[in-house]
Design an enzyme around this catalytic site. Sequence first.
Site, PDB file in Angstrom:
ATOM      1  CB  VAL A 195      36.576  38.015  48.098  1.00  0.00           C
ATOM      2  CG1 VAL A 195      36.975  38.087  49.571  1.00  0.00           C
ATOM      3  CG2 VAL A 195      35.775  36.747  47.835  1.00  0.00           C
ATOM      4  CD  GLU A 196      41.401  41.519  48.382  1.00  0.00           C
ATOM      5  OE1 GLU A 196      41.206  42.584  49.003  1.00  0.00           O
ATOM      6  OE2 GLU A 196      42.247  40.673  48.728  1.00  0.00           O
ATOM      7  CB  SER A 197      36.940  45.796  45.541  1.00  0.00           C
ATOM      8  OG  SER A 197      36.879  45.157  44.259  1.00  0.00           O
TER       9      SER A 197
END
Length: 530
Positions: A407-409
């Site tokens: 999700v983050e990167s």
Amino acid sequence: MSSVAWANGYICTNVLLALTALLLRALDTVGGPLPRPIAYGHRLAVGNALLVAALVLPIAAQLCGDEPALPRTAQIWSAPSMNVGAADAPQDQRIAFSAASPGASLSLTAASEAAAGLVVAGLVVALFRLGRDFRGIRRIVSQAATVRRHGRLSIRVSERIDVPFSFWWPGRYLIVVPATLVMHAGDLRMALLHEVQHHRQHDTKWLYLYQLLEALFFWNPAVHRLERHLRALQEFACDEAVSARRSVSRSEYCRTLLRVAEAAASRRVAPLEAHMIDGGAARLLQRRVEAVLHRPERHQRKRTVLGVVAIAAALLAVAAVGCSSAIHDRRISPRDAAAMVAARPNDAIPIVVNDAVLRELNRLLATPDGRAYLHAAIERMRSYEALIASELARHALPAELLAVPLVESGYRNFRPDGDGSHGAGLWMLIEPTAKRFGLTVDATRDDRLDAAAETRAAMQLFAQLHDRFGDWGLAILAYNAGTARVEEGVRATGSRDVWRIIAAGYENDAGYVPRVMAAILVLENPSLLN
């Protein structure tokens, strides 16, 4: 079944009916010229059997399996892009066709309304014609004089027609002959034998199914061809059965056919009568006469015909499996999501199926770029999975946290942006957090780009957050929004329910927690990306 399943069944039935028309034409082409041809009665039975198979097989294919043998023709997406706002997504559901240019799609609502409008329009036109014909038949029957009754069979004479016809109504069998035939005993006998044969081989009952199919599949020209072919086979089968009687002279029978056709052609016939006069077309009448005069003494055996039926039905079954899912609905339903949660191998991080999680699942799985993002991210994850999994195990953290870098990167080791405010690396740690856990971040070195170092820092952060809140939902929220923000939300709402805190607006990135939970479900169900 869902609306998409009904649509798939309708499309598949159209294809199978077209294939049935081709198979019957091939049977005539191959089985007719043989030294021992296939009898017309058997060809009619084959046609009716394949017709039923074409109607039943799409339903069976829908019930028995979801994976088609052929590529999908159309995809239904929850939105054209994963970046569509949550409020716009329900109104922006799309359907895209594989034959169209990449990215081209139609509004699902508009496409559904157009398809339904065409089906309804065809149904209305067909039913209007059927109603007109039925009223005509009823008028003729009601004004005809009954000359004989035998059980449920009634023979009537009408001055309004020039062509005899038979008609079935539940509990009643009717034969109506023109008054002109009464004066010719030989022609009357032949006509009655012919019409009685229609009742014997149940042609008058099958006509209801033929006409219903014409109404339901009005825009499919193959269905109209199939209906005309089957009606013609009914006439040939009747001719064959009647002329095979020892008491019937073939030449006299053919003369009766010609005289009836000549009487019908002597005046302008009404549409209803034209529909009933299968022998009115010169070419078809010629073929009927030739078939009677040159009827072979021997035909193919029944077991040969059964073999033909089996082969043709197998072809239809293969086609049904191949086209049973022409439309693939990529959208995740609440039922689908609930099934994923129920089948979870681990539940260290509890997941609740609510509107927010469902919306994020559809952003990831039911948008073209969402699926592309997942494919690429999971492929990149393979390079880091062993490292992260071992650190998770070492810190006794749940394996579900593999979803956080997704999700983050998207598992890209991002370099810091210009002002350094958005974090960097796989875990997108901001500079103060990275330094708090011992990472060096300066002009010459950034340990956030060291996958091993940043993963250890992220593990320490998650362990600390879970120890502080005692809840993985709150820990994930704090990872994104910060500890102070989550604690403020707990105090303001008087609740430790992460969903109540999110609903109260204590987020940093909107939808972050449900997006992580959706990503966990995706990683636990990789087949969803096949």
